[in-house]
Scaffold this active site. Sequence first.
Site, mmCIF file in Angstrom:
data_model
loop_
_atom_site.group_PDB
_atom_site.id
_atom_site.type_symbol
_atom_site.label_atom_id
_atom_site.label_comp_id
_atom_site.label_asym_id
_atom_site.label_seq_id
_atom_site.Cartn_x
_atom_site.Cartn_y
_atom_site.Cartn_z
ATOM 1 C CB ILE A 35 -0.947 -0.757 9.697
ATOM 2 C CG1 ILE A 35 0.424 -0.866 10.360
ATOM 3 C CG2 ILE A 35 -2.055 -0.674 10.749
ATOM 4 C CD1 ILE A 35 0.772 0.299 11.285
ATOM 5 C CG ASP A 36 -6.708 -3.790 6.568
ATOM 6 O OD1 ASP A 36 -6.889 -2.896 5.718
ATOM 7 O OD2 ASP A 36 -7.625 -4.529 6.978
ATOM 8 C CD GLU B 217 -2.701 1.507 2.361
ATOM 9 O OE1 GLU B 217 -2.886 0.558 3.154
ATOM 10 O OE2 GLU B 217 -3.347 2.569 2.417
ATOM 11 C CB THR C 267 -3.667 3.314 9.495
ATOM 12 O OG1 THR C 267 -2.906 2.417 8.676
ATOM 13 C CG2 THR C 267 -2.745 4.351 10.085
ATOM 14 C CG ASP D 154 -3.042 -2.864 4.234
ATOM 15 O OD1 ASP D 154 -4.244 -2.650 3.992
ATOM 16 O OD2 ASP D 154 -2.301 -2.035 4.802
ATOM 17 C CG ASP E 287 -7.863 -2.395 1.663
ATOM 18 O OD1 ASP E 287 -8.291 -1.720 0.719
ATOM 19 O OD2 ASP E 287 -7.146 -1.923 2.570
#
Length: 258
Positions: A82-83, A64, A85, A80, A208
């Site tokens: 940190i999915d 990402e 944030t 990703d 995601d």
Amino acid sequence: MISFIKNLALEAGRLCLEGQKNLSLHDLEFKSEKDIVTETDKKVEAFLVKAILARYPDHGVLGEEYGAVQTKSGLRWIIDPIDGTTSFVHRLPFYSISIALEKEGEPVLGVVYAPALNQLFYAEKGKGAFVGDTAIHVSETRELDKAVMATGFACLRAGRQKNNLPIFNEIVPKLRDIRRFGSAALDLCYTALGSLDGFWEMNLNIYDIAAGTVILKEAGGVVTDFTGGGQFPEKGIAAANKALHNELVRILTGFHVL
Ligand code: IPD
Ligand code: CA
Ligand code: CA
Ligand code: CA
């Protein structure tokens, strides 16, 4: 291979918990309206990409925050870092590290780790889905009024149609209840776990949902776009156990939103 990726996810989780110590809600960086990025997002993705390409130098990567590293091998890692944030910066536990391996365009391995909850979900195509050492399977719920589902509101971000709200207003009264955790990857994993009975959202990106879709399919779930086809997440994502998926798609199709 999956043990290597699981261990990377655990180390990335430690980076997240460390990074959260110095976070301030008053000094946030935004990529666009409501889309926050922190130094930890960037640090985790850099850590994962460096470790994966060191082990698999002929693979590609799509992350990402740093975009794509091309490959001709047909193998690409979709990351990703940190999915969720927003959950991360607000010190809510529902955020995750999501890592998927795509082979010739199909996700075939998925690892999703929630550091604050110490939940490590994973699956490889054809080998079942797990959380920790426990095999998981979707729920057996057959009626919407006994179902708990999740969704999200990516559509409210800048430059996107605000078109999940009418769907939300239509579906929620039919359900037992709704949850909005803040991580699409975890929404898919909790559906695989059978804690949620379904999930829908629009305006998501492949990073995601790539890992979560492998885990959900291996847990016996069904994942399609809003019309029941295979063009997800571009045309929305509709994910549920087998008994509820058709009903969810029937409602979503009626909105002609995509
Ligand atoms: C977000 C989460 C959230 C979804 C947003 C995504 P991010 O990911 O998956 O649940 O509703 O649309 O952008 O930006 O925190 O990686
Ligand atoms: Ca983001
Ligand atoms: Ca995400
Ligand atoms: Ca992210």
